[in-house]
Every structure is written in structure tokens, then in C-alpha cells.
Design an enzyme around this catalytic site. Structure first.
Site, short mmCIF file in Angstrom:
data_model
loop_
_atom_site.label_atom_id
_atom_site.label_comp_id
_atom_site.label_asym_id
_atom_site.label_seq_id
_atom_site.Cartn_x
_atom_site.Cartn_y
_atom_site.Cartn_z
N ASP A 67 0.88 -1.14 -0.08
CA ASP A 67 -0.11 0.26 -0.09
C ASP A 67 0.83 1.27 -0.05
O ASP A 67 2.13 1.25 0.23
CB ASP A 67 -0.81 -0.13 1.24
CG ASP A 67 -0.31 -0.20 2.54
OD1 ASP A 67 0.92 -0.41 2.64
OD2 ASP A 67 -0.81 -0.67 3.53
N ASN A 137 -6.69 -2.38 14.70
CA ASN A 137 -8.07 -2.61 14.42
C ASN A 137 -8.42 -3.87 13.44
O ASN A 137 -9.35 -4.45 12.89
CB ASN A 137 -9.01 -1.68 13.56
CG ASN A 137 -8.29 -1.00 12.23
OD1 ASN A 137 -7.48 -1.78 11.86
ND2 ASN A 137 -8.89 -0.19 11.53
N HIS A 139 -6.79 -4.57 10.58
CA HIS A 139 -6.47 -4.38 9.10
C HIS A 139 -5.29 -4.99 8.58
O HIS A 139 -4.47 -5.24 9.54
CB HIS A 139 -6.63 -2.87 8.61
CG HIS A 139 -5.49 -2.20 8.77
ND1 HIS A 139 -5.41 -0.73 9.05
CD2 HIS A 139 -4.03 -2.33 9.26
CE1 HIS A 139 -4.30 -0.18 9.16
NE2 HIS A 139 -3.29 -1.23 9.31
N GLU A 144 -9.64 -1.83 5.63
CA GLU A 144 -10.07 -1.45 6.83
C GLU A 144 -11.23 -2.04 7.42
O GLU A 144 -12.11 -2.53 6.07
CB GLU A 144 -10.35 0.09 6.76
CG GLU A 144 -9.26 0.96 6.48
CD GLU A 144 -8.08 1.09 7.61
OE1 GLU A 144 -8.20 -0.02 8.66
OE2 GLU A 144 -7.30 2.02 7.60
P1 PGA Z 1 2.60 -0.97 12.69
O1 PGA Z 1 1.58 -1.03 11.41
O2 PGA Z 1 3.58 -2.07 11.99
O3 PGA Z 1 3.49 0.24 12.16
O4 PGA Z 1 2.05 -1.30 13.74
C1 PGA Z 1 0.85 -2.20 11.07
C2 PGA Z 1 -0.17 -2.07 10.09
O5 PGA Z 1 -1.02 -0.97 10.21
O6 PGA Z 1 -0.64 -3.13 9.08
#
Ligand code: PGA
Length: 247
Positions: A67, A137, A139, A144
Site C-alpha cells: 500500500d 483494528n 486491518h 479496513e
Molecule cells: P505497524 O503497522 O507495523 O506500524 O504497527 C501495522 C499495520 O498497520 O498494518
């Protein structure tokens, strides 16, 4: 699905790097799906170290990132383009032409950007190994929680929780882009193997909800339980809410 609980972030990173390196050693032109965020930083650091020791070679490796924010120039310090350069690409012999990160400036047509990205993945023969983090959350990529999830690469409005969580990388929460391009659930599920990493107490609920034997689009990572080759590597803190009966 295979779930491994390791002591800490360092052990998680080491196991992840060994899995990626093992694939690269058995398949010189491996197609890797890459993630950004804090979680895979340790894995990338170890891969750079293995490259310096001559254990792995990125010359024929092809990569696709999950992404990217919409509207951030590739040279913006918080763009995932810069993250990849800083954490991996600038330190190894990967060919820039073999790396793909979805990019959509404010002026591009998102539909075209997404369709081109999907085509490129297909032309590369699909992703051999997709590395994933997980949002607080649940995702994956920027898919999302929602009543409906998209299958292919698409434009997405980021959830407030994600904007809040990612604001730690920006001057203020208002500077976090509201939109992103992300691989869809089908793009991710199409990978031959999936490796999901999670570390820290703030991921414990997401890990519990994702890997407890139920699936829901409100916890996108839970759909990975339907994939036939998924390895989840979590540290003790991220695993703290998983009941032993789930394992
Ligand atoms: P993070 O993000 O590794 O910075 O915790 C993970 C994500 O949002 O997929």
C-alpha cells in the site's frame, strides 16, 4: 494456519528474516510482497545484514508493496517509497525496476493505477510470499474493517483508528493522508504463502480476533484463516489474549 509465539520483537524479526531469506535462496527470482510500518523494520535490518554477509542476493528478486498513501510524493519522508528505500532498497542490490509500490498523486486516475498494479502482479507470476503486519483494528494492508471488503487493489479511505495510529510518524494528526491505495483481500489471498507478524500488547486484541477460528470482514486479517499456507509469528505480548484452546 500455523501460529508461532516467540519471546519478543527481536526473535519475531529473526524468524521472519530467515523465512524470507530461505525463499530467496531456493528461488533466485522470488516475488515478495512487502509491508511497511514499525513491525517489519527489524526483519528488514536482518535481511540487509544477511545481504552484506553474502548470504542472500536481491539481483533477480521482484517486490510489490501492499500500500501507499495517496497524494504523498515518492520523496516525501513519510511515504512508503521512502520507507522502503531507507529500510531495504538503498542497502541491497535490488533493481529499482523490479520494485513496485502503488503510487497515486492527487492527479492520477486511481482506477488506472490500481488496474496497472494488479496486472503487474499477474505478469510477475503472482506473489510467492506476502509479508504482513496487522493494524490495531485488524486491518491488513489498508483493508479496513467494513461490511464489505474489496478483492483487488483499490482506493481506500483510512479508518480514524488507522489515522490516529499512524499520526506518530507525522507532525500532527491533520498531516496524515486520509486516503491510500492498497492491495485488496484477493490480491493478498492470491499470494502462495503469507507471513503475518505482530508484536506488542497493542496488537493483542487484533491477534485474538483474527485467529480465533471465526472470520469477519470487520476483522480483515481473520480472512487469512481461509488461506492454505499462512504462518503467523507473534511475540508473547501480542499473543497474550489468545486462549490456549484456540491453538
Ligand atoms: P505497524 O503497522 O507495523 O506500524 O504497527 C501495522 C499495520 O498497520 O498494518
Amino acid at each position: 494456519m500455523d501460529l508461532k509465539i516467540v519471546d519478543n520483537y527481536s526473535k519475531m524479526s529473526e524468524m521472519a528474516a530467515n523465512i524470507v531469506a530461505g525463499l530467496m535462496q531456493s528461488k533466485k527470482d522470488a516475488v515478495l510482497g512487502l509491508a511497511t510500518g514499525s513491525t517489519p523494520e527489524g526483519m528488514y535490518a536482518r535481511l540487509v545484514e544477511m545481504y552484506r554477509q553474502g548470504k542472500i542476493d536481491f539481483n533477480s528478486v521482484v517486490t510489490f508493496n501492499l500500500d501507499e498513501y495517496v497524494g504523498l510524493a515518492p520523496d516525501h519522508p513519510q511515504s512508503y517509497h521512502q520507507y522502503m528505500k531507507k529500510n531495504l532498497f538503498d542497502h541491497v542490490n535490488i533493481k529499482p525496476s523490479n520494485t513496485s509500490i502503488p503510487h497515486c498523486s492527487g492527479n492520477d486516475n486511481p482506477g488506472e493505477v490500481c488496474a496497472e498494479f494488479e496486472t503487474k502482479i499477474k505478469q510477475a507470476g503472482g506473489i510467492d510470499l506476502q509479508v504482513l503486519g496487522i493494524g490495531v483494528n485488524g486491518h491488513i494492508g489498508f483493508n479496513e474493517p467494513a461490511s464489505h471488503l474489496r478483492t483487488t487493489t483499490h482506493l481506500v479511505e483510512l479508518a480514524e483508528e488507522t489515522i490516529k495510529a499512524n499520526s506518530r510518524f507525522f507532525e500532527s494528526v491533520d498531516k496524515v493522508p486520509r486516503k491510500a491505495i492498497t492491495m485488496g483481500m484477493g490480491s493478498i489471498m492470491g499470494a502462495k504463502k503469507v507471513l503475518l507478524l505482530a508484536s506488542g500488547e497493542n496488537k493483542a486484541e487484533a491477534v485474538r480476533d483474527s485467529f480465533s477460528g471465526f472470520i469477519s470482514t470487520e476483522t480483515p486479517a481473520s480472512l487469512l484463516q481461509l488461506h492454505r499456507d499462512v504462518l503467523v509469528v507473534v511475540d508473547q505480548e501480542a499473543a497474550s489474549l489468545i486462549k490456549s484452546s484456540f491453538l
